[in-house]
Design a protein around this motif. Structure first.
Motif, PDB file in Angstrom:
ATOM      1  N   GLY A  60      14.362  50.075  77.883  1.00 25.52           N
ATOM      2  CA  GLY A  60      14.831  48.290  76.985  1.00 25.52           C
ATOM      3  C   GLY A  60      14.029  48.384  75.782  1.00 25.52           C
ATOM      4  N   ILE A  61      13.309  49.157  75.250  1.00 30.65           N
ATOM      5  CA  ILE A  61      12.573  49.096  74.046  1.00 30.65           C
ATOM      6  C   ILE A  61      13.642  49.530  73.355  1.00 30.65           C
ATOM      7  CG2 ILE A  61      10.824  49.705  72.899  1.00 30.65           C
ATOM      8  CD1 ILE A  61       9.302  50.376  75.386  1.00 30.65           C
ATOM      9  N   VAL A  62      14.219  50.545  73.646  1.00 27.98           N
ATOM     10  CA  VAL A  62      15.502  51.131  71.977  1.00 27.98           C
ATOM     11  C   VAL A  62      16.690  49.998  72.484  1.00 27.98           C
ATOM     12  CG1 VAL A  62      16.776  52.795  70.768  1.00 27.98           C
ATOM     13  CG2 VAL A  62      14.065  53.107  71.860  1.00 27.98           C
ATOM     14  N   ARG A  63      16.577  48.936  71.449  1.00 33.97           N
ATOM     15  CA  ARG A  63      18.129  48.523  71.597  1.00 33.97           C
ATOM     16  C   ARG A  63      18.718  48.770  70.077  1.00 33.97           C
ATOM     17  NH1 ARG A  63      17.195  42.914  72.074  1.00 33.97           N
ATOM     18  NH2 ARG A  63      19.725  43.208  74.108  1.00 33.97           N
ATOM     19  N   ALA A  64      20.505  48.997  70.066  1.00 36.06           N
ATOM     20  CA  ALA A  64      21.490  49.241  69.322  1.00 36.06           C
ATOM     21  C   ALA A  64      22.479  48.327  69.388  1.00 36.06           C
ATOM     22  CB  ALA A  64      20.801  50.109  68.874  1.00 36.06           C
ATOM     23  N   GLU A  65      22.632  47.800  68.428  1.00 36.11           N
ATOM     24  CA  GLU A  65      24.465  47.202  68.776  1.00 36.11           C
ATOM     25  C   GLU A  65      24.617  48.360  68.310  1.00 36.11           C
ATOM     26  OE1 GLU A  65      27.613  43.474  66.889  1.00 36.11           O
ATOM     27  OE2 GLU A  65      25.119  43.598  65.828  1.00 36.11           O
ATOM     28  N   ILE A  66      26.291  48.819  68.898  1.00 33.69           N
ATOM     29  CA  ILE A  66      27.039  49.868  68.201  1.00 33.69           C
ATOM     30  C   ILE A  66      28.381  49.491  67.697  1.00 33.69           C
ATOM     31  CG2 ILE A  66      28.277  52.387  68.177  1.00 33.69           C
ATOM     32  CD1 ILE A  66      24.847  52.856  69.317  1.00 33.69           C
ATOM     33  N   SER A  67      28.920  49.321  66.907  1.00 38.71           N
ATOM     34  CA  SER A  67      30.114  49.327  66.454  1.00 38.71           C
ATOM     35  C   SER A  67      31.216  50.164  66.737  1.00 38.71           C
ATOM     36  CB  SER A  67      30.794  48.531  64.681  1.00 38.71           C
ATOM     37  OG  SER A  67      30.702  49.791  64.689  1.00 38.71           O
ATOM     38  N   ASP A  68      32.499  50.569  67.274  1.00 39.25           N
ATOM     39  CA  ASP A  68      33.899  50.896  67.589  1.00 39.25           C
ATOM     40  C   ASP A  68      33.681  51.856  66.038  1.00 39.25           C
ATOM     41  OD1 ASP A  68      34.779  49.041  69.390  1.00 39.25           O
ATOM     42  OD2 ASP A  68      36.459  47.866  68.826  1.00 39.25           O
ATOM     43  N   ALA A  69      33.220  51.599  65.067  1.00 36.80           N
ATOM     44  CA  ALA A  69      33.590  52.811  63.875  1.00 36.80           C
ATOM     45  C   ALA A  69      32.127  53.660  64.140  1.00 36.80           C
ATOM     46  CB  ALA A  69      33.572  51.690  62.687  1.00 36.80           C
ATOM     47  N   GLY A  70      31.608  53.364  65.137  1.00 34.06           N
ATOM     48  CA  GLY A  70      30.280  53.981  64.799  1.00 34.06           C
ATOM     49  C   GLY A  70      28.444  53.531  64.286  1.00 34.06           C
ATOM     50  N   GLU A  71      29.422  52.465  63.161  1.00 31.61           N
ATOM     51  CA  GLU A  71      27.735  51.697  62.978  1.00 31.61           C
ATOM     52  C   GLU A  71      26.484  50.931  63.571  1.00 31.61           C
ATOM     53  OE1 GLU A  71      31.004  49.367  60.939  1.00 31.61           O
ATOM     54  OE2 GLU A  71      30.571  49.916  59.262  1.00 31.61           O
ATOM     55  N   VAL A  72      25.365  51.593  63.736  1.00 33.79           N
ATOM     56  CA  VAL A  72      24.245  50.792  64.155  1.00 33.79           C
ATOM     57  C   VAL A  72      23.752  50.236  63.421  1.00 33.79           C
ATOM     58  CG1 VAL A  72      22.244  51.998  65.514  1.00 33.79           C
ATOM     59  CG2 VAL A  72      24.889  53.543  65.013  1.00 33.79           C
ATOM     60  N   ARG A  73      23.068  48.925  64.076  1.00 33.39           N
ATOM     61  CA  ARG A  73      22.635  47.831  63.331  1.00 33.39           C
ATOM     62  C   ARG A  73      21.387  47.860  65.239  1.00 33.39           C
ATOM     63  NH1 ARG A  73      23.828  41.457  62.951  1.00 33.39           N
ATOM     64  NH2 ARG A  73      25.235  43.056  61.438  1.00 33.39           N
ATOM     65  N   MET A  74      20.040  48.603  64.893  1.00 34.74           N
ATOM     66  CA  MET A  74      18.792  48.253  65.345  1.00 34.74           C
ATOM     67  C   MET A  74      18.669  47.156  65.466  1.00 34.74           C
ATOM     68  SD  MET A  74      18.445  50.888  66.887  1.00 34.74           S
ATOM     69  CE  MET A  74      17.485  51.322  67.341  1.00 34.74           C
ATOM     70  N   LEU A  75      17.913  46.947  67.056  1.00 30.28           N
ATOM     71  CA  LEU A  75      17.483  45.260  67.296  1.00 30.28           C
ATOM     72  C   LEU A  75      16.083  45.288  68.000  1.00 30.28           C
ATOM     73  CD1 LEU A  75      20.928  44.393  69.598  1.00 30.28           C
ATOM     74  CD2 LEU A  75      20.493  43.729  67.091  1.00 30.28           C
ATOM     75  N   ALA A  76      15.670  44.237  67.353  1.00 30.83           N
ATOM     76  CA  ALA A  76      13.541  44.498  67.447  1.00 30.83           C
ATOM     77  C   ALA A  76      13.529  43.654  69.870  1.00 30.83           C
ATOM     78  CB  ALA A  76      13.393  43.728  67.379  1.00 30.83           C
ATOM     79  N   SER A  77      13.694  44.484  70.500  1.00 34.23           N
ATOM     80  CA  SER A  77      13.396  44.611  71.839  1.00 34.23           C
ATOM     81  C   SER A  77      11.496  43.269  72.029  1.00 34.23           C
ATOM     82  CB  SER A  77      13.720  45.317  72.797  1.00 34.23           C
ATOM     83  OG  SER A  77      11.827  46.282  72.268  1.00 34.23           O
ATOM     84  N   GLY A  78      11.450  43.297  70.923  1.00 33.68           N
ATOM     85  CA  GLY A  78       9.892  42.918  70.282  1.00 33.68           C
ATOM     86  C   GLY A  78       9.442  42.008  69.722  1.00 33.68           C
ATOM     87  N   GLY A  79       8.500  41.366  69.851  1.00 29.53           N
ATOM     88  CA  GLY A  79       7.774  40.212  68.574  1.00 29.53           C
ATOM     89  C   GLY A  79       7.248  40.597  67.386  1.00 29.53           C
ATOM     90  N   GLN A  80       6.468  41.645  67.590  1.00 34.77           N
ATOM     91  CA  GLN A  80       5.610  42.767  66.534  1.00 34.77           C
ATOM     92  C   GLN A  80       6.289  44.153  65.967  1.00 34.77           C
ATOM     93  OE1 GLN A  80       3.550  41.729  64.870  1.00 34.77           O
ATOM     94  NE2 GLN A  80       3.592  39.457  66.427  1.00 34.77           N
ATOM     95  N   GLN A  81       7.735  43.840  67.054  1.00 33.79           N
ATOM     96  CA  GLN A  81       8.894  46.044  65.876  1.00 33.79           C
ATOM     97  C   GLN A  81       9.143  45.969  64.993  1.00 33.79           C
ATOM     98  OE1 GLN A  81      11.917  46.626  69.179  1.00 33.79           O
ATOM     99  NE2 GLN A  81      10.568  48.379  69.072  1.00 33.79           N
TER     100      GLN A  81
END
Length: 78
Positions: free
Chosen positions: A45-66
């Motif tokens: 649950g530490i590595v989180r990412a939003e990935i679009s149908d086109a394969g575009e990646v947006r990394m999402l923080a899973s903690g306050g200091q990340q």
């Protein structure tokens, strides 16, 4: 196009070293990211990412200091 259920995210190794790239497998969750695309996360649950149908990646923080790094590549897995 249906998004994949799993992706392998490849991150660069430590700059200035001969360290190999890190590969993290993430699986689709029921959540949607800020762009409305599916959120994927690793088993911890530490590595989180939003990935679009086109394969575009947006990394999402899973903690306050990340401060997540962007992967070099997102490869869909079967």
């Amino acid at each position: 196009m249906n998004p994949a259920n799993r992706y392998a995210l490849t991150f660069p190794g430590t700059p200035g070293t001969q360290a190999p790239q890190d590969v993290v497998v993430v699986a689709r969750t029921d959540a949607k990211g800020p762009g409305g695309h599916p959120v994927y996360e690793d088993d911890t649950g530490i590595v989180r990412a939003e990935i679009s149908d086109a394969g575009e990646v947006r990394m999402l923080a899973s903690g306050g200091q990340q401060s997540p790094h962007m992967p070099v590549h997102a490869h869909p897995l079967p």
